[in-house]
Scaffold this active site. Sequence first.
Site, PDB file in Angstrom:
ATOM      1  N   ASP A 175      -7.672   1.829   1.738  1.00  0.00           N
ATOM      2  CA  ASP A 175      -6.784   0.824   1.151  1.00  0.00           C
ATOM      3  C   ASP A 175      -5.342   1.001   1.627  1.00  0.00           C
ATOM      4  O   ASP A 175      -4.616   0.019   1.786  1.00  0.00           O
ATOM      5  CB  ASP A 175      -6.854   0.961  -0.386  1.00  0.00           C
ATOM      6  CG  ASP A 175      -6.063  -0.107  -1.114  1.00  0.00           C
ATOM      7  OD1 ASP A 175      -6.235  -1.293  -0.775  1.00  0.00           O
ATOM      8  OD2 ASP A 175      -5.273   0.237  -2.014  1.00  0.00           O
TER       9      ASP A 175
ATOM     10  N   LYS B 132      -6.220  -7.272   5.003  1.00  0.00           N
ATOM     11  CA  LYS B 132      -6.807  -5.945   5.181  1.00  0.00           C
ATOM     12  C   LYS B 132      -7.436  -5.433   3.887  1.00  0.00           C
ATOM     13  O   LYS B 132      -7.090  -5.938   2.832  1.00  0.00           O
ATOM     14  CB  LYS B 132      -5.751  -4.947   5.702  1.00  0.00           C
ATOM     15  CG  LYS B 132      -4.499  -4.894   4.844  1.00  0.00           C
ATOM     16  CD  LYS B 132      -4.224  -3.756   3.952  1.00  0.00           C
ATOM     17  CE  LYS B 132      -5.088  -3.238   2.925  1.00  0.00           C
ATOM     18  NZ  LYS B 132      -4.500  -2.857   1.646  1.00  0.00           N
TER      19      LYS B 132
ATOM     20  N   HIS C 232      -1.254   0.741   5.910  1.00  0.00           N
ATOM     21  CA  HIS C 232       0.175   0.828   5.612  1.00  0.00           C
ATOM     22  C   HIS C 232       0.814   2.134   6.106  1.00  0.00           C
ATOM     23  O   HIS C 232       1.842   2.118   6.767  1.00  0.00           O
ATOM     24  CB  HIS C 232       0.431   0.718   4.106  1.00  0.00           C
ATOM     25  CG  HIS C 232      -0.115  -0.533   3.482  1.00  0.00           C
ATOM     26  ND1 HIS C 232      -0.189  -1.736   4.146  1.00  0.00           N
ATOM     27  CD2 HIS C 232      -0.602  -0.785   2.238  1.00  0.00           C
ATOM     28  CE1 HIS C 232      -0.694  -2.655   3.329  1.00  0.00           C
ATOM     29  NE2 HIS C 232      -0.960  -2.103   2.179  1.00  0.00           N
TER      30      HIS C 232
ATOM     31  N   HIS D 196       1.046  -6.115   5.048  1.00  0.00           N
ATOM     32  CA  HIS D 196       2.310  -6.617   4.514  1.00  0.00           C
ATOM     33  C   HIS D 196       3.436  -5.598   4.574  1.00  0.00           C
ATOM     34  O   HIS D 196       4.596  -5.959   4.475  1.00  0.00           O
ATOM     35  CB  HIS D 196       2.125  -7.190   3.097  1.00  0.00           C
ATOM     36  CG  HIS D 196       2.022  -6.168   2.013  1.00  0.00           C
ATOM     37  ND1 HIS D 196       0.851  -5.523   1.701  1.00  0.00           N
ATOM     38  CD2 HIS D 196       2.940  -5.671   1.156  1.00  0.00           C
ATOM     39  CE1 HIS D 196       1.060  -4.686   0.697  1.00  0.00           C
ATOM     40  NE2 HIS D 196       2.325  -4.756   0.335  1.00  0.00           N
TER      41      HIS D 196
HETATM   42  C1  BG6 Z   1      -2.099  -3.257  -1.026  1.00  0.00           C
HETATM   43  C2  BG6 Z   1      -3.155  -2.359  -1.615  1.00  0.00           C
HETATM   44  O1  BG6 Z   1      -2.345  -3.487   0.330  1.00  0.00           O
HETATM   45  O2  BG6 Z   1      -0.827  -2.658  -1.187  1.00  0.00           O
HETATM   46  C3  BG6 Z   1      -2.857  -2.069  -3.070  1.00  0.00           C
HETATM   47  O3  BG6 Z   1      -4.418  -2.982  -1.492  1.00  0.00           O
HETATM   48  C4  BG6 Z   1      -1.450  -1.537  -3.228  1.00  0.00           C
HETATM   49  O4  BG6 Z   1      -3.782  -1.147  -3.603  1.00  0.00           O
HETATM   50  C5  BG6 Z   1      -0.444  -2.444  -2.523  1.00  0.00           C
HETATM   51  O5  BG6 Z   1      -1.171  -1.485  -4.615  1.00  0.00           O
HETATM   52  C6  BG6 Z   1       0.934  -1.821  -2.526  1.00  0.00           C
HETATM   53  O6  BG6 Z   1       1.852  -2.752  -2.035  1.00  0.00           O
HETATM   54  P1  BG6 Z   1       3.373  -2.707  -2.476  1.00  0.00           P
HETATM   55  O7  BG6 Z   1       4.017  -3.762  -1.653  1.00  0.00           O
HETATM   56  O8  BG6 Z   1       3.406  -2.984  -3.947  1.00  0.00           O
HETATM   57  O9  BG6 Z   1       3.849  -1.330  -2.147  1.00  0.00           O
END
Ligand code: BG6
Length: 496
Positions: A240, A153, A245, A183
């Site tokens: 993003d 994504k 998320h 993720h």
């Molecule tokens: C990613 C974004 O999907 O997730 C990033 O593109 C972000 O900008 C990251 O920093 C955050 O992931 P996590 O697992 O570190 O919270």
Amino acid sequence: MNQPSSARIIPVDPFDYLVFGGTGDLALRKLYPSLLQREEDGQLPERARIFGAARHDISHDDFLQLVRENCQEHLGAQFPEQAWPRFAQRLAYLCLDVTKREDFETLKAELDKEPDAIRVYYLAMAPSLFGQTAANLHAVGLHENNARIVLEKPVGRDLQTFQQIDDQVRAHFDESQIYRIDHYLGKETVQNLAALRFSNILFTHVWDADHIDHVQITVAETVGLGERAGYYDRYGAMRDMVQNHLLQLLCLVAMEPPSQLEQDMLRDEKLKVLKALRPWPEAINGDVVFGQYEKGSIGGKDVPGYLEELGQDSRTETFVALRTFVDNWRWKGVPFYLRTGKRLASRHSEIVVQFKQVAHSVFDDTITNTQMQPNRLVLRLQPDEGVSLELMTKDPGPGGMRLRQVKLDLSFQKEFNLHFPDAYERLLLDVVRGNSTLFMRRDEVEAAWHWIGPLLSHWEHSSDKPRAYAAGSWGPLDSNYMIYKDNNRWHEETPA
Ligand code: BG6
């Protein structure tokens, strides 16, 4: 005492993992380190190969060195020295230009050495190249049977561009072969949300507008632009983080219980939530705050502002806070506050479910409303994954009835004394297993773009500047005003 964990290592079938964008940020920071961790746990079968594919011409040894250095950097003390030689033997580099058909012939010759292996193509590069890559894989016959394709994504910048790119991939791969990754769905606490909601009768009957006052979802990061300026400035926090998320987290909080936690049943319920999100009115009126960080200090270290890091002017938002509603029976009138940003005070992500006050106080006037705090359930995604439930108890000792708020606090790390796998560890192998439960279906992604589309276009057509906030703060003050309007406050501001 620690509870023993019943974690099991379930082996997967032999596979070939092909990472397109194989020397890029995501591959080096997340994908190889995650696969290496799985190696250490003995989960990778003997006949599993991992290829990094990219355009640069680098030698096998340089590739190994690059992967090793990055795994060391990102795993720190957890770098499994002993497992490295085994892992390194599986690694190979392919110099490949996704626009050149002949490069895919070479790839095919390599993959055909293991004709029965499951083939996973992880597209960790610019989405504008997804269609061409899928077409070339198809053209040389690498799309068949045991092949799966993973799309990182955000795919597209809006509904229309998502559909275009997704259509291009679907012209060559069946929907059942496509894994759209978010993720966050692989994070331990996110999965725990389902465990908590659906296996504790305590929560099943209070999970609604009659009992819940509001929900807060915060994903706060301390990192800034890093090496990703080119990407980030085109996308911003809304595309993003929020489009994927944060909305996925909201769905898991708000969805109806599926009859089983299985692929389409879970995804059907999430989709209903996305479709029930209140559409944005033409005048957005303080329910959304866009921010951009200025220079400041985080953990005692001075950091530059976004524009300084970028080296040019920009209106891209590095912070978003918004207030929305899920317009259905269960959630009528319950505000959902979402907030995410870069360069905030701490790396801290959580879901806060704020319950309502009890209907009637049996205590005398000495127990004021400020003493009587409503219950609150906090799911900490990171750091220190865990759950806490805030309850009222009697303040111990003589001197009459006094109330005090206490926390039942469960830290997964302390309770289970277990290394918590990175979200990618689980998801990468779910693709090999053919389990798409924790991946997004096309209609979910469409619904998410559909909902944020008007907001994005409102913002892009306005001449407003994002609200400034100092790096190391909790974002622009307007984000606090947004929530104060409802007499609420962000959780981290609440005195302990
Ligand atoms: C990613 C974004 O999907 O997730 C990033 O593109 C972000 O900008 C990251 O920093 C955050 O992931 P996590 O697992 O570190 O919270």
